[in-house]
Design an enzyme around this catalytic site. Structure first.
Site, PDB file in Angstrom:
ATOM      1  CB  SER A  17      -0.937   0.640   1.144  1.00  0.00           C
ATOM      2  OG  SER A  17      -1.930   1.077   0.957  1.00  0.00           O
ATOM      3  CE  LYS A  52      -0.239   1.762  -4.161  1.00  0.00           C
ATOM      4  NZ  LYS A  52       0.575   0.363  -3.682  1.00  0.00           N
ATOM      5  CE1 TYR A 103      -0.179   5.275  -5.827  1.00  0.00           C
ATOM      6  CE2 TYR A 103       0.176   6.667  -3.673  1.00  0.00           C
ATOM      7  CZ  TYR A 103       0.121   5.289  -4.563  1.00  0.00           C
ATOM      8  OH  TYR A 103       1.615   4.670  -4.437  1.00  0.00           O
TER       9      TYR A 103
END
Ligand SMILES: NC(=O)C1=CN([C@@H]2O[C@H](COP(=O)(O)OP(=O)(O)OC[C@H]3O[C@@H](n4cnc5c(N)ncnc54)[C@H](OP(=O)(O)O)[C@@H]3O)[C@@H](O)[C@H]2O)C=CC1
Ligand SMILES: CCCCCCCCCCCCCCCC(=O)[C@@H](N)CO
Length: 273
Positions: A147, A165, A161
């Site tokens: 992650s 994650k 993004y």
């Protein structure tokens, strides 16, 4: 209890560059056999040569397979089959293929959200799904997810993004609860900014705010990040959050274990009946 890396088969997606390549080198140095998975064949061959410099015996192999981990599950499944035919069952899978694109929410194309979700999230689901059955059957396995600090905190510029994650964390924690009774362990790494080709690429389009936030912490070396990730995967311990949640997770784990035992008992009863 710790996984023995000498002779183990380690698959690293995103193993041709940056953190993934350093993870492959770290495992190879400890005697593992490596399968590198990424798209670009030249970069794969380059990385293979670099990794092979660190061999500790003459039996070790670095296998390269080119595939896009985010596109088609059956392709990814085939890649894992090929890797298992050549190097045996996968003992450890490291899901490190990923990418980052930043920008203000209203400036990001909608397609960027789709792209990051497929590469970072589905690109971790597919390889994991392809190895999990064999790992459970063998009662051996480690699955590592990569992650980011931006996968613990939503940060300016990272609407696409960060969410991709965060998704990895949900996947990993749920999966861990399912597979723990089978001696399969799932770990998640949350690295800070790290000096890699991917990071250099990301910096070309970072909004000012994102850059300033990012500059409050220092940039790590990929070798150092990789070392920690491999260590955490071999000897699984508990982070602070996991300690707080210990009571709940422990009681949920015992429900899962109880169901597993109950099912096994009724299967035996059915057979002997
Ligand atoms: N560097 C950083 O600051 C941080 C990085 N991370 C995460 O760590 C991981 C690695 O990052 P980093 O080392 O910087 O990245 P790099 O860009 O240096 O390397 C990415 C690797 O993933 C592969 N890859 C990318 N997309 C795909 C795809 N669709 N299918 C298969 N392989 C793919 C690339 O090969 P190819 O392009 O040939 O397919 C390459 O091997 C990523 O998940 C990233 O989000 C997390 C925190 C910080
Ligand atoms: C409890 C949680 C600790 C939080 C510490 C605060 C950190 C703030 C700065 C974060 C900088 C952004 C990192 C993103 C890294 C990344 O994934 C990209 N570089 C990928 O290329």
């Amino acid at each position: 209890k710790p996984l023995a890396l000498p002779g183990a088969h380690v698959v690293v997606t995103g193993g041709s560059s940056g953190i993934g390549k350093c993870i492959a080198i770290e495992c190879y140095k400890q005697g593992a056999f490596i399968t590198l998975v990424a798209r670009n064949e030249d970069k794969l061959l380059q990385a293979k040569k670099e990794i092979e410099k660190h061999s500790i015996n003459d039996k070790q192999v670095v296998l390269c397979i080119s595939v896009d981990v985010s596109q088609d599950y059956s392709q990814v499944e085939n890649v894992i089959k090929q890797a298992q035919e050549k190097l045996g069952p996968v003992d450890m899978l490291v899901n490190c293929a990923g990418m980052s694109l930043s920008g203000k929410f209203e400036d990001l194309e909608v397609s960027t959200f789709e792209r990051l979700m497929s590469v970072n999230y589905l690109g971790s689901v597919y390889p994991s799904r392809a190895v999990i059955t064999t790992m459970k059957e063998r009662r051996v396995g480690r699955i590592v997810f990569v992650s980011s600090q931006a996968g613990q905190l939503g940060l300016f510029g990272f609407t696409a993004y960060s969410s991709s994650k965060f998704a990895i964390r949900g996947l990993a924690e749920a999966l861990q609860m399912e597979v723990k009774p089978y001696n399969v362990y799932v770990t998640v790494a949350y690295p800070p900014d790290t000096d890699t080709p991917g990071f250099a690429e990301e910096n070309k389009t970072k909004p000012l705010e994102t850059r300033l936030i990012s500059e409050t912490t220092s940039v790590c070396k990929p070798e150092q990040v990789a070392k920690q990730i491999v260590k955490d995967a071999i000897v699984v311990t508990m982070g602070l959050f996991r300690t707080i949640a210990l009571f709940y997770l422990g009681s949920f784990d015992s429900i899962v274990r109880r169901c597993m035992m109950q099912r096994a008992r009724s299967e035996i009863a059915d057979k002997t009946a």
